[in-house]
Design an enzyme around this catalytic site. Structure first.
Site, short mmCIF file in Angstrom:
data_model
loop_
_atom_site.label_atom_id
_atom_site.label_comp_id
_atom_site.label_asym_id
_atom_site.label_seq_id
_atom_site.Cartn_x
_atom_site.Cartn_y
_atom_site.Cartn_z
N GLY A 104 0.47 -1.22 0.07
CA GLY A 104 -0.44 0.12 0.01
C GLY A 104 0.95 1.32 -0.24
O GLY A 104 0.87 2.14 -0.86
N PRO B 178 -3.17 -13.06 5.82
CA PRO B 178 -1.87 -13.35 6.37
C PRO B 178 -2.79 -15.57 5.94
O PRO B 178 -3.33 -15.35 5.79
CB PRO B 178 -1.21 -13.27 7.24
N LEU C 252 4.92 -5.93 -7.92
CA LEU C 252 5.53 -5.06 -7.55
C LEU C 252 6.83 -6.86 -6.46
O LEU C 252 6.47 -7.36 -5.86
CB LEU C 252 5.51 -3.59 -7.24
N GLU D 285 9.49 -6.60 -3.88
CA GLU D 285 10.19 -5.99 -2.94
C GLU D 285 11.80 -5.89 -2.99
O GLU D 285 12.96 -6.58 -3.73
CB GLU D 285 10.09 -6.49 -1.51
N ALA E 293 3.49 -18.46 -8.19
CA ALA E 293 3.18 -19.81 -8.58
C ALA E 293 4.18 -20.79 -9.59
O ALA E 293 4.68 -21.12 -9.47
CB ALA E 293 1.69 -20.43 -8.49
N LEU F 279 6.46 -18.52 -10.78
CA LEU F 279 8.02 -17.67 -10.33
C LEU F 279 8.26 -19.07 -9.23
O LEU F 279 9.50 -19.07 -8.99
CB LEU F 279 7.97 -16.51 -9.58
N CYS G 230 4.59 -13.61 -0.35
CA CYS G 230 4.16 -13.76 -0.47
C CYS G 230 3.54 -15.45 -1.50
O CYS G 230 3.37 -15.96 -1.31
CB CYS G 230 3.84 -13.69 -2.00
N PHE G 231 4.96 -16.14 -1.92
CA PHE G 231 5.01 -17.46 -2.54
C PHE G 231 4.69 -18.20 -1.69
O PHE G 231 3.69 -18.58 -2.25
CB PHE G 231 7.00 -17.51 -3.34
C1 UDX Z 1 0.21 -7.25 0.69
C2 UDX Z 1 -1.30 -7.97 0.41
O1 UDX Z 1 -2.46 -7.49 1.17
C3 UDX Z 1 -0.44 -8.92 0.24
O2 UDX Z 1 -2.66 -9.85 0.32
C4 UDX Z 1 0.25 -9.40 -0.67
O3 UDX Z 1 -0.28 -10.84 -1.13
C5 UDX Z 1 1.04 -8.77 0.05
O4 UDX Z 1 1.21 -7.69 0.64
P1 UDX Z 1 1.92 -6.35 2.99
O5 UDX Z 1 1.79 -4.86 2.50
O6 UDX Z 1 2.88 -6.43 2.30
O7 UDX Z 1 0.54 -7.18 1.90
O8 UDX Z 1 1.42 -6.29 3.67
P2 UDX Z 1 1.38 -5.50 5.22
O9 UDX Z 1 3.10 -5.03 5.12
O10 UDX Z 1 1.59 -6.28 6.62
O11 UDX Z 1 0.88 -4.44 5.36
C6 UDX Z 1 -0.88 -4.52 5.73
C7 UDX Z 1 -1.15 -3.36 6.73
O12 UDX Z 1 -2.97 -3.58 6.79
C8 UDX Z 1 -0.73 -3.10 8.34
O13 UDX Z 1 0.11 -2.08 8.27
C9 UDX Z 1 -1.73 -3.28 9.08
O14 UDX Z 1 -1.64 -2.21 9.77
C10 UDX Z 1 -3.18 -2.72 8.40
N1 UDX Z 1 -4.11 -3.13 8.65
C11 UDX Z 1 -4.20 -4.91 8.61
C12 UDX Z 1 -5.08 -2.27 8.49
O15 UDX Z 1 -4.98 -1.01 8.23
N2 UDX Z 1 -6.45 -2.67 8.40
C13 UDX Z 1 -7.09 -4.09 9.23
O16 UDX Z 1 -7.76 -4.44 9.06
C14 UDX Z 1 -5.90 -4.99 8.84
C1 UDX Z 2 7.70 -11.96 -5.97
C2 UDX Z 2 7.27 -11.01 -7.14
O1 UDX Z 2 8.18 -11.78 -8.01
C3 UDX Z 2 6.52 -10.38 -7.17
O2 UDX Z 2 6.02 -10.15 -8.78
C4 UDX Z 2 4.98 -10.64 -6.06
O3 UDX Z 2 4.01 -9.25 -6.83
C5 UDX Z 2 5.17 -10.60 -4.92
O4 UDX Z 2 6.19 -11.96 -5.29
P1 UDX Z 2 9.83 -10.77 -4.31
O5 UDX Z 2 8.30 -11.81 -2.96
O6 UDX Z 2 8.98 -9.63 -3.07
O7 UDX Z 2 8.66 -10.33 -4.94
O8 UDX Z 2 10.53 -11.21 -4.41
P2 UDX Z 2 10.65 -11.81 -5.72
O9 UDX Z 2 12.44 -10.85 -6.68
O10 UDX Z 2 10.22 -12.70 -6.11
O11 UDX Z 2 11.79 -12.98 -4.62
C6 UDX Z 2 11.42 -13.88 -3.83
C7 UDX Z 2 11.80 -14.94 -3.46
O12 UDX Z 2 12.69 -15.67 -4.08
C8 UDX Z 2 12.99 -13.83 -2.88
O13 UDX Z 2 13.59 -15.45 -0.95
C9 UDX Z 2 14.67 -15.15 -3.63
O14 UDX Z 2 15.98 -14.41 -3.08
C10 UDX Z 2 14.62 -15.69 -4.38
N1 UDX Z 2 15.05 -16.52 -5.86
C11 UDX Z 2 14.78 -15.40 -6.72
C12 UDX Z 2 15.55 -17.23 -5.43
O15 UDX Z 2 16.32 -17.82 -4.47
N2 UDX Z 2 15.85 -17.40 -6.48
C13 UDX Z 2 15.68 -16.36 -7.93
O16 UDX Z 2 15.91 -17.06 -9.70
C14 UDX Z 2 14.76 -15.03 -7.70
#
Ligand code: UDX
Ligand code: UDX
Length: 457
Positions: A15, A91, A161, A163, A223, A225, A274-275
């Protein structure tokens, strides 16, 4: 349909950065990011943002107070919004039906009820969080129970995106996917959202689809990736047994354009929020529809990842004469990947827990992840040191275990590190980041994932 005020519920890793980039690229929009966690909002309004992402500080500095606002969730914020992104966390469920696999939608459910309680007029609700297929339908049902003449349109707009590269991914996305329900109103809502993205994303990268396809596409993308990572890691295990080298194999197979070179880096395993969550969610969904074989196929990706983490942790113990009890071990990197302070589901957690069970003393160093590492390993305090300086972490250690390939680790003086360590000194490269031949020449016993070990005895 005119959109002037945007609200995002959930100021997390998705967000916060997503709204900052929208505010930056669309100065005509007012963007408000809300969270139920007042502490998190205070951090977003401070100089030290809760999320570390390269380039994010600059974007927030340009936009905050101009057309980007962070505040605790309030009824007024919902009432004023024309379009609401919901980016609260989803989660894996830890209780009841589907525990350990299904997505926990309680935050989504309560967000929908807040919207229903306070929205006015016409409101577009956009799923940003990854959700199980058909969530939009359920949300739509909640919203329409007591709409009282108000209109709600639920869209799916999953975030792709990664991270560490979030700002770049948001500024130059491969694609923006917008799922709508097919009705005229929903199509118009999707158009209104597409118009926002068109302010900086080329038209051909904006895809409109059915809402369920959009929801499922997000799960399928993650899935696929993760499956590539598990595939290359499965081959890395064969390499270690046979003397082949996974780096050479990745290069050779990646040059086939049908396979492609990305995401073929073998390592200690994938992590991140995510994964695992999305694959388990996908597998659960398959199970619900009676597709047991499909569910088992995807679960295998996660099982292989767990195996890779456990295999690596066992290797660290076995190679040091089957005991690490009382030995100092330096852990280089705790975040799940470089460029982030996020440690959620990081392979480092499993490796460190295993070493602690074997009674090792750990010195963990990480450029951004130490605060979260401390939270993850709460309770293990006396046996774990959190040390910002990698040289100090390695001082007197029997082994260095590299778990995150931060560029900072490539630039260290490994002769100096070796000199300050106990002998024989071991180096376990869980990311194949460093030159194993050079480390071996310095004097280390080197174990890199996917390569035969280079020992000195
Ligand atoms: C996001 C997506 O929402 C998740 O589904 C995706 O798979 C990964 O990315 P992310 O932004 O990484 O999650 O999660 P987090 O950093 O935990 O942020 C969620 C925020 O929502 C927290 O700051 C939490 O306090 C807030 N929240 C949660 C609310 O504001 N209202 C709620 O009811 C619950
Ligand atoms: C992933 C997806 O890439 C993104 O599109 C989605 O929105 C959220 O989930 P993220 O989890 O932030 O993004 O990072 P990513 O770069 O995909 O890496 C995930 C994990 O896989 C990391 O732990 C990374 O180290 C590992 N990885 C990635 C490997 O071990 N080998 C690789 O070749 C690539």
């Amino acid at each position: 349909m005119k959109v002037a005020n945007i609200l995002c519920m959930g100021a997390g890793y998705v967000g916060g950065p997503t709204m900052a980039v929208i505010a930056d690229r669309c100065p005509g929009l007012r963007v408000t990011v809300c969270d139920i966690d007042a502490g998190r909002i205070a951090q977003w309004n401070s100089d030290r943002l809760p999320v570390y992402e390269p380039g994010l500080e600059e974007v927030v500095r340009r936009t905050r107070g101009r057309n980007l606002f962070f505040q605790v969730l309030s009824p007024e914020a919902i009432a004023q919004a024309d379009l609401i992104f919901v980016s609260v966390n989803t989660p894996t469920k830890t209780y009841g039906e589907g525990a350990g696999m299904a997505a926990d939608l309680r935050y989504w459910d309560s967000s929908a009820r807040e919207i229903l309680a306070h929205a006015t007029g016409e409101t577009v609700v956009v799923e940003k969080s990854t959700v199980p297929v058909r969530t939009a339908e359920a949300i739509s049902e909640i919203l329409h129970t007591h709409a009282d003449g108000r209109r709600f349109f639920v869209l799916s707009n999953p975030e792709f995106l990664a991270e560490g590269t979030a700002v770049r991914d948001l500024e130059r996305p491969d694609r923006v996917l917008i799922g709508h329900e097919g009705s005229e109103g929903s199509r118009a809502a999707a158009e209104a959202l597409a118009a926002i993205y068109r302010q900086w994303v080329p038209e051909e990268r904006i895809l409109l689809s059915g809402v369920w396809s959009s929801e499922l596409a997000k799960l399928a993308a993650n899935a696929f990736l993760a499956q590539r990572v598990s595939s290359i890691n499965a081959v890395s295990a064969i390499c270690e047994k046979t003397g082949a080298d996974i780096g050479e194999i990745s290069q050779a197979i990646g040059m086939d354009p049908r396979i492609g070179g990305a995401f073929l880096e073998a390592g200690v395993g994938f992590g991140g929020s995510c994964f695992r969550k999305d694959i388990l969610n996908l597998a659960y969904l398959c199970g619900q529809y009676g597709l047991q074989e499909v569910a088992a196929y995807w679960k295998g990706v996660v099982e292989l990842n767990d195996y890779q983490i456990a295999r690596f942790a066992r290797l660290v113990v076995e190679s040091q004469f089957n005991t690490v009890a009382g030995k100092r071990i330096a852990i280089f990197g705790f975040t799940f990947k470089p460029g982030t302070n996020d440690t959620r589901d990081s392979p480092a957690i499993g490796v460190c827990r295993h070493l602690l069970e074997e009674r090792a003393c750990l010195a963990i160093t990480d450029p951004q992840g130490l605060a979260h590492a401390r939270e993850e390993l709460q309770g293990a305090a006396p046996e774990v040191e959190f040390e910002p300086d990698p040289y100090r972490a390695a001082q007197g250690a029997h082994a260095v275990v590299l778990l995150t390939h931060w560029p900072e680790f490539a630039g260290l003086d490994y002769r100096r590190i070796f000199a300050a360590m106990e002998k024989p000194a071991f180096f376990f490269d869980g990311r194949r980041q460093l030159d194993a031949a050079l480390l071996h020449e310095i004097g280390f016993n080197v174990y890199a994932v996917g390569s035969p070990p280079k020992t000195r005895f």
